[in-house]
Design a protein around this motif. Structure first.
Motif, PDB file in Angstrom:
ATOM      1  N   VAL A  47       0.952  -1.233   0.025  1.00 27.77           N
ATOM      2  CA  VAL A  47       0.059  -0.038  -0.087  1.00 27.77           C
ATOM      3  C   VAL A  47       1.069   1.287  -0.042  1.00 27.77           C
ATOM      4  CG1 VAL A  47      -1.713   1.309   1.291  1.00 27.77           C
ATOM      5  CG2 VAL A  47      -1.908  -1.161   1.129  1.00 27.77           C
ATOM      6  N   ILE A  48       2.016   1.460   0.673  1.00 26.07           N
ATOM      7  CA  ILE A  48       2.786   2.297   0.923  1.00 26.07           C
ATOM      8  C   ILE A  48       3.382   2.623  -0.747  1.00 26.07           C
ATOM      9  CG2 ILE A  48       5.353   2.875   1.401  1.00 26.07           C
ATOM     10  CD1 ILE A  48       3.471   3.848   3.786  1.00 26.07           C
ATOM     11  N   HIS A  49       4.031   1.535  -1.462  1.00 19.82           N
ATOM     12  CA  HIS A  49       4.109   1.511  -2.929  1.00 19.82           C
ATOM     13  C   HIS A  49       3.078   2.302  -3.717  1.00 19.82           C
ATOM     14  CE1 HIS A  49       7.750  -0.988  -2.171  1.00 19.82           C
ATOM     15  NE2 HIS A  49       7.870  -1.144  -3.484  1.00 19.82           N
ATOM     16  N   LYS A  50       2.023   1.811  -3.528  1.00 18.48           N
ATOM     17  CA  LYS A  50       0.720   2.428  -4.394  1.00 18.48           C
ATOM     18  C   LYS A  50       0.639   3.939  -4.221  1.00 18.48           C
ATOM     19  CE  LYS A  50      -1.997  -1.822  -4.464  1.00 18.48           C
ATOM     20  NZ  LYS A  50      -3.355  -2.473  -4.060  1.00 18.48           N
ATOM     21  N   ALA A  51       0.606   4.244  -2.888  1.00 15.59           N
ATOM     22  CA  ALA A  51       0.689   5.519  -2.692  1.00 15.59           C
ATOM     23  C   ALA A  51       1.683   6.562  -3.493  1.00 15.59           C
ATOM     24  CB  ALA A  51       0.600   5.993  -1.180  1.00 15.59           C
ATOM     25  N   LEU A  52       2.868   5.934  -3.180  1.00  9.96           N
ATOM     26  CA  LEU A  52       4.128   6.629  -3.893  1.00  9.96           C
ATOM     27  C   LEU A  52       4.136   6.649  -5.354  1.00  9.96           C
ATOM     28  CD1 LEU A  52       6.876   5.311  -1.281  1.00  9.96           C
ATOM     29  CD2 LEU A  52       6.161   7.736  -1.541  1.00  9.96           C
ATOM     30  N   ALA A  53       3.609   5.275  -5.927  1.00  4.81           N
ATOM     31  CA  ALA A  53       3.606   5.530  -7.091  1.00  4.81           C
ATOM     32  C   ALA A  53       2.507   6.576  -7.897  1.00  4.81           C
ATOM     33  CB  ALA A  53       3.016   3.852  -7.790  1.00  4.81           C
ATOM     34  N   MET A  54       1.492   6.674  -7.167  1.00  5.38           N
ATOM     35  CA  MET A  54       0.483   7.739  -7.793  1.00  5.38           C
ATOM     36  C   MET A  54       0.875   9.158  -7.308  1.00  5.38           C
ATOM     37  SD  MET A  54      -3.218   5.917  -6.115  1.00  5.38           S
ATOM     38  CE  MET A  54      -4.017   7.147  -7.228  1.00  5.38           C
ATOM     39  N   PHE A  55       2.017   9.431  -6.378  1.00  7.22           N
ATOM     40  CA  PHE A  55       2.445  10.595  -5.969  1.00  7.22           C
ATOM     41  C   PHE A  55       3.318  10.892  -7.402  1.00  7.22           C
ATOM     42  CE2 PHE A  55       6.060  12.768  -4.734  1.00  7.22           C
ATOM     43  CZ  PHE A  55       5.594  13.960  -4.076  1.00  7.22           C
ATOM     44  N   TYR A  56       3.899  10.061  -7.905  1.00  7.25           N
ATOM     45  CA  TYR A  56       5.095  10.130  -8.844  1.00  7.25           C
ATOM     46  C   TYR A  56       4.556  10.431 -10.255  1.00  7.25           C
ATOM     47  CZ  TYR A  56       8.983  10.527  -5.739  1.00  7.25           C
ATOM     48  OH  TYR A  56       9.798  11.005  -4.562  1.00  7.25           O
ATOM     49  N   GLU A  57       3.412   9.507 -10.425  1.00  9.19           N
ATOM     50  CA  GLU A  57       2.597   9.503 -11.513  1.00  9.19           C
ATOM     51  C   GLU A  57       1.879  11.080 -11.630  1.00  9.19           C
ATOM     52  OE1 GLU A  57      -0.127   6.449 -11.063  1.00  9.19           O
ATOM     53  OE2 GLU A  57       1.121   4.972 -11.913  1.00  9.19           O
ATOM     54  N   GLU A  58       1.677  11.759 -10.736  1.00  7.71           N
ATOM     55  CA  GLU A  58       0.984  12.996 -10.640  1.00  7.71           C
ATOM     56  C   GLU A  58       2.307  14.136 -10.815  1.00  7.71           C
ATOM     57  OE1 GLU A  58      -2.035  14.330 -10.396  1.00  7.71           O
ATOM     58  OE2 GLU A  58      -2.903  12.461 -10.561  1.00  7.71           O
ATOM     59  N   LYS A  59       3.331  13.915 -10.176  1.00  2.00           N
ATOM     60  CA  LYS A  59       4.589  14.630 -10.469  1.00  2.00           C
ATOM     61  C   LYS A  59       4.987  14.733 -12.037  1.00  2.00           C
ATOM     62  CE  LYS A  59       9.546  15.474  -9.011  1.00  2.00           C
ATOM     63  NZ  LYS A  59      10.545  14.956  -8.257  1.00  2.00           N
ATOM     64  N   MET A  60       4.932  13.353 -12.565  1.00  2.00           N
ATOM     65  CA  MET A  60       5.196  13.244 -13.959  1.00  2.00           C
ATOM     66  C   MET A  60       4.427  14.265 -15.057  1.00  2.00           C
ATOM     67  SD  MET A  60       6.063   9.782 -15.981  1.00  2.00           S
ATOM     68  CE  MET A  60       4.647   8.955 -15.552  1.00  2.00           C
ATOM     69  N   THR A  61       3.036  14.604 -14.488  1.00  2.00           N
ATOM     70  CA  THR A  61       2.248  15.378 -15.144  1.00  2.00           C
ATOM     71  C   THR A  61       2.651  16.813 -14.729  1.00  2.00           C
ATOM     72  OG1 THR A  61       0.347  15.265 -13.720  1.00  2.00           O
ATOM     73  CG2 THR A  61       0.709  13.624 -15.331  1.00  2.00           C
ATOM     74  N   GLY A  62       3.353  17.099 -13.748  1.00  2.00           N
ATOM     75  CA  GLY A  62       3.533  18.369 -13.304  1.00  2.00           C
ATOM     76  C   GLY A  62       2.686  18.894 -11.950  1.00  2.00           C
ATOM     77  N   ASN A  63       2.058  17.942 -11.652  1.00  2.00           N
ATOM     78  CA  ASN A  63       1.134  18.264 -10.269  1.00  2.00           C
ATOM     79  C   ASN A  63       1.767  17.768  -9.101  1.00  2.00           C
ATOM     80  OD1 ASN A  63      -0.995  18.772  -8.710  1.00  2.00           O
ATOM     81  ND2 ASN A  63      -1.942  16.613  -9.112  1.00  2.00           N
ATOM     82  N   ILE A  64       2.335  18.349  -8.271  1.00  2.02           N
ATOM     83  CA  ILE A  64       2.938  18.040  -6.812  1.00  2.02           C
ATOM     84  C   ILE A  64       1.680  18.038  -5.854  1.00  2.02           C
ATOM     85  CG2 ILE A  64       4.866  18.527  -5.200  1.00  2.02           C
ATOM     86  CD1 ILE A  64       5.696  17.935  -8.023  1.00  2.02           C
ATOM     87  N   LEU A  65       1.562  16.763  -5.545  1.00  2.98           N
ATOM     88  CA  LEU A  65       0.575  16.493  -4.514  1.00  2.98           C
ATOM     89  C   LEU A  65       1.287  16.938  -2.995  1.00  2.98           C
ATOM     90  CD1 LEU A  65      -0.591  12.977  -5.116  1.00  2.98           C
ATOM     91  CD2 LEU A  65      -1.509  14.868  -6.008  1.00  2.98           C
ATOM     92  N   SER A  66       0.221  17.605  -2.170  1.00  2.31           N
ATOM     93  CA  SER A  66       0.665  17.832  -0.874  1.00  2.31           C
ATOM     94  C   SER A  66       0.859  16.720   0.062  1.00  2.31           C
ATOM     95  CB  SER A  66      -0.309  18.700  -0.254  1.00  2.31           C
ATOM     96  OG  SER A  66      -1.711  17.888   0.136  1.00  2.31           O
ATOM     97  N   SER A  67       1.327  16.887   1.204  1.00  2.60           N
ATOM     98  CA  SER A  67       1.690  15.874   2.183  1.00  2.60           C
ATOM     99  C   SER A  67       0.384  15.211   2.539  1.00  2.60           C
ATOM    100  CB  SER A  67       2.507  16.517   3.327  1.00  2.60           C
ATOM    101  OG  SER A  67       2.517  15.280   4.436  1.00  2.60           O
TER     102      SER A  67
END
Length: 265
Positions: A47-67
């Motif tokens: 589950v930690i992996h899933k959350a981090l994967a989604m965080f970096y998928e967003e970063k790849m599109t230029g969207n930086i998620l908040s904590s």
């Protein structure tokens, strides 16, 4: 026994399983015995992996998620995982609620400690497959995160959740990272400098985050090739030596199947 009827590929995890205990490999990957339970550490790490994967998928599109957004992703996936896996076995002092809180704390520490690097995200959960000369089975796997720095160096990241910090030797001799380097060289990056790192979320009472960088040499790769080829040779000969003295026995998901196998007349 024709192993190609049972084993169509090798991976870092399968080779590590075989090295640790041949019977573990046989029960899980050849006999396909269902796991007797799901360890909380396995599901939690997933589950930690899933959350981090989604965080970096967003970063790849230029969207930086908040904590908070990152922690909320974890909580949603943890609730879904716990609801869909009633066979999760919680360790001493652990529970669904305790791990939900701990996951948020770990990812909060991750977010606060993450360096503001200029890396460009190239891929998340990147599948690879490559062959070693003379070996008739492919090596496959997924790289958690692939990035590129301003000089064109490829940075391979593997996300880890661990009970304690890694040692210098554990990082520099890690087989998985050697395999990832070999995969990248076999898949079009052989002219690029390749840097590996662990992003490690350490599950101490006060959660913390550590990054460990390392490089792999040709000698490291040759040692890995030797290990892989000899492992495959043993598998094809049907050698599955049990190791009932392994440190993993206590949490093994095949304890009953192992006992039955070892005590068979």
């Amino acid at each position: 026994m024709n192993m190609h009827d049972h084993i169509t590929h090798l991976s870092a995890s399968s080779i590590n399983d075989y090295t640790e205990c041949g019977l573990l490999f046989k029960l899980g990957r050849i006999d396909k015995v269902p796991m007797e339970f799901t360890p909380d550490t396995l599901e939690f790490g997933s589950v930690i992996h899933k959350a981090l994967a989604m965080f970096y998928e967003e970063k790849m599109t230029g969207n930086i998620l908040s904590s908070k957004e990152l922690c909320d992703l974890f909580e949603t996936h943890w609730e879904n995982a716990a609801a869909s896996r009633p066979d999760i076995k919680y360790g001493k002092g652990k529970s669904f609620d305790q791990l939900r809180t701990h996951g948020r704390e770990l990812l909060g520490a991750y977010y606060r400690s993450l360096p503001d690097d200029p890396y460009t995200v190239l891929a998340v959960e990147e599948y690879f497959e490559f062959h070693i000369e003379g070996l008739d089975v492919p090596i496959i796997g997924y790289i958690d995160l692939m990035e590129e720095d301003e000089s064109g160096t490829i940075i391979i990241t593997d996300w880890k959740t661990a009970a304690k910090a890694y040692t210098f030797d554990e990082v520099n001799k890690n087989f998985q990272l050697t395999l990832y380097t070999m995969a990248m060289k076999s898949n079009g990056y052989f002219k690029r400098e390749i840097l590996c790192k662990f992003d490690c979320l350490i599950k101490t009472k006060v959660p913390r985050f550590e990054q460990y960088y390392t490089l792999r040499t040709r000698e490291d790769e040759q040692r890995a090739i030797t290990r892989i080829t000899q492992t495959w040779e043993a598998i094809t000969k049907g050698v599955f030596t049990p190791n009932d003295m392994s440190w993993k026995c206590k949490g093994c998901v095949y304890q009953n199947a192992c006992k039955k196998y070892l005590e068979a007349a």
